[in-house]
Enzyme design. Structure first.
Site, PDB file in Angstrom:
ATOM      1  N   HIS A   1      -7.388  -5.259  -1.478  1.00  0.00           N
ATOM      2  CA  HIS A   1      -6.194  -4.511  -1.109  1.00  0.00           C
ATOM      3  C   HIS A   1      -5.362  -5.243  -0.052  1.00  0.00           C
ATOM      4  CE1 HIS A   1      -3.891  -0.760  -0.779  1.00  0.00           C
ATOM      5  NE2 HIS A   1      -3.889  -0.942   0.529  1.00  0.00           N
TER       6      HIS A   1
ATOM      7  N   ASP B   1       4.101  24.227  -0.653  1.00  0.00           N
ATOM      8  CA  ASP B   1       5.514  24.127  -1.044  1.00  0.00           C
ATOM      9  C   ASP B   1       6.098  22.755  -0.693  1.00  0.00           C
ATOM     10  OD1 ASP B   1       5.280  24.640   1.672  1.00  0.00           O
ATOM     11  OD2 ASP B   1       7.085  25.870   1.788  1.00  0.00           O
TER      12      ASP B   1
ATOM     13  N   SER C   1       0.833  -1.201   0.000  1.00  0.00           N
ATOM     14  CA  SER C   1       0.000   0.000   0.000  1.00  0.00           C
ATOM     15  C   SER C   1       0.875   1.262   0.000  1.00  0.00           C
ATOM     16  CB  SER C   1      -0.959  -0.041   1.195  1.00  0.00           C
ATOM     17  OG  SER C   1      -1.916   0.980   1.130  1.00  0.00           O
TER      18      SER C   1
END
Length: 479
Positions: free
Chosen positions: A454, A401, A180
């Protein structure tokens, strides 16, 4: 931070016990102190603790750099001599969750220890790696100071920590397993230090690697996946539709209920349990939770139901996951994540699927849809351990940023043998975006399967690991 950080007392106690095993290594990223902790035995496995003192901020001047501790647990089979075996680094899912604690030699660990010494890394801020908790973050000062500290706990610095560990252990190269979010870290590793890797195996973790913030694009896909899982859930358990609607109507009428752990259970927070729909037995877990949600004598939600809810809320013990979750999709580009899941949800409710609006669904007699692996602003009001971090989470959400996590040019000339298991119906990592990324990584082979969700590595880890290793190594030919 030195010994004044959240794990200072823990660090000092280990130094006193194992000072004779401490060494100092000048790595390419700075001076690192390494010491060995306790050795343990569990069924079929030998466990060895390793601690590394590394820079908190790798861009700071080396002499004055603040330090954090990074913890790894080396795992070997008790059935064979592992001293000559190479290392494989396990990169855990998350972000913000510690590596698994092995109880025995089952699953993928058993397969991996046939040919590796497995290194389970507690990523910085988790487990025994200078853990970030609500209390330790509050001790750092203002919300901006907390956010500045949190921003140093993404994949780029996790990978730099791993590089320090590799060099301290004297490994010219090593292999990686990325589950994952661990796969996200793998792509960062391939971008920053490809020459350090011999081979990489990824499971349900190929992220979009475009510059900028991809969070809105990711959630536009994932809400469709979550919608499909809700439809499957109600098809499997049609009897749950009415009883679940009763619980949501109860919460909408009262607005909220306090849980035993001090969390606030509202309709929106209850919907978040849909995160379980993406893993094996997750639907069954939610189904059985709603068997008897009310106290018959009072008509109020039962203590057991509320306790069950608390037990399924993992972000209160792993707050790093909640605060940094959307930032994993920011790779340079000057864009904030900006609570992408929240804005995408509003768009979906307005134009595609109103069942995510619990009030509308209850009023119209429609099934209430649960949400998925998403973090929403209201969670910082309703989950007790997140409330003190609300301002810091807002700073993180508006931060633009962010440094780059991926280098597409480097990935295009990738020299490392690698392969990935991609789950066709993955509710957390979108298939289409994963395949886009796979096409950008030279030599990346993919195994797309609908057999597992998953959580495949936890369902049938030995088989899946062997399959992906064979693909990366060319044992299974391209066809």
């Amino acid at each position: 931070m030195g010994d004044s950080g959240p794990s200072g007392a823990h660090l000092r106690s280990y130094r006193e016990n194992v000072s004779s095993s401490m060494c100092v290594v000048d790595t390419s990223l700075g001076r690192v102190r390494h010491w060995v902790g306790h050795r343990d035995v569990v069924s079929g496995l030998h466990l060895q603790e390793h601690f590394f003192e590394v820079p908190l901020d790798y861009d700071e001047d080396a002499q004055g750099a603040r330090k954090v501790t990074v913890f790894c647990r080396e795992v070997t089979s008790s059935r064979r001599d592992a001293s000559a075996l190479p290392y494989v680094l396990y990169l855990q899912g998350g972000p913000g969750f510690e590596s698994p604690r092995p109880f025995d030699s089952g699953g993928w660990v058993d397969k991996a220890t046939e040919s590796f010494r497995v290194l389970l890394l507690d990523q910085r801020g988790t487990g025994l790696s200078t853990p970030l908790t609500t209390a330790s973050l509050r001790a750092l000062g203002t919300a901006r100071e907390q956010a500045s500290h949190l921003a140093l706990h993404r994949a780029d610095n996790i990978v730099r920590d791993a590089e320090c560990v590799r060099q301290c252990l004297g490994q010219a190269q090593w292999s990686t397993i990325g589950q994952s979010f661990g796969g996200f870290c793998t792509l960062t590793y391939l971008s920053l230090f490809p020459s350090s890797l011999r081979e990489s195996f990824v499971f349900g973790g190929l992220p979009p690697v475009d510059a900028g913030c991809t969070a809105h694009r990711v959630y536009s896909y994932l809400f469709k996946r979550v919608r499909a899982q809700n439809e499957k859930f109600y098809a499997r358990f049609p009897q749950d539709r009415e009883r679940i609607a009763r619980v949501f109507s109860h919460l909408l009428e009262r607005r909220s209920v306090e849980t035993p752990a001090g969390n606030i259970l509202s309709a929106k927070s209850l919907q978040c349990l849909g995160i379980r729909f993406g893993s094996a037995q997750g639907m069954e877990q939610i189904h059985f939770m709603f068997e008897r949600p009310f106290e018959e004598s009072t008509g109020e939600l039962s203590y057991k139901f509320l306790r069950d809810y608390d037990s399924l809320v993992s972000v209160d013990t792993n707050v790093l996951y909640a605060v940094l979750h959307e930032s994993i999709y920011c790779s340079g580009g000057g864009e904030p994540s900006g609570w992408a899941a929240e804005s995408t949800r509003k768009q979906v409710e307005a134009s595609e699927c109103r069942e995510f609006d619990a009030a509308w669904a209850c009023k119209e007699g429609r099934p209430v849809y649960f949400t998925g692996e998403m973090i929403f602003p209201f969670m910082f009001d309703e989950i007790k351990q997140l409330r003190p971090l609300q301002e810091a989470a807002e700073v993180i959400a508006m931060k633009s940023d962010w440094p780059k996590l991926y280098d597409e040019d480097e990935l295009a000339r990738n020299p490392v043998r690698c392969a990935a298991a991609v789950y066709y119906e993955d509710m957390y990592v979108e298939l289409a975006l994963s395949m886009e990324t796979a096409a950008k990584v030279s030599g990346m082979r993919t195994w797309v399967t609908s057999e597992y969700m998953h959580s495949g590595i936890r369902e049938n880890g030995a088989v899946i690991l062997q399959k992906v290793m064979n693909m990366a190594r060319g044992v299974e030919p391209i066809r």
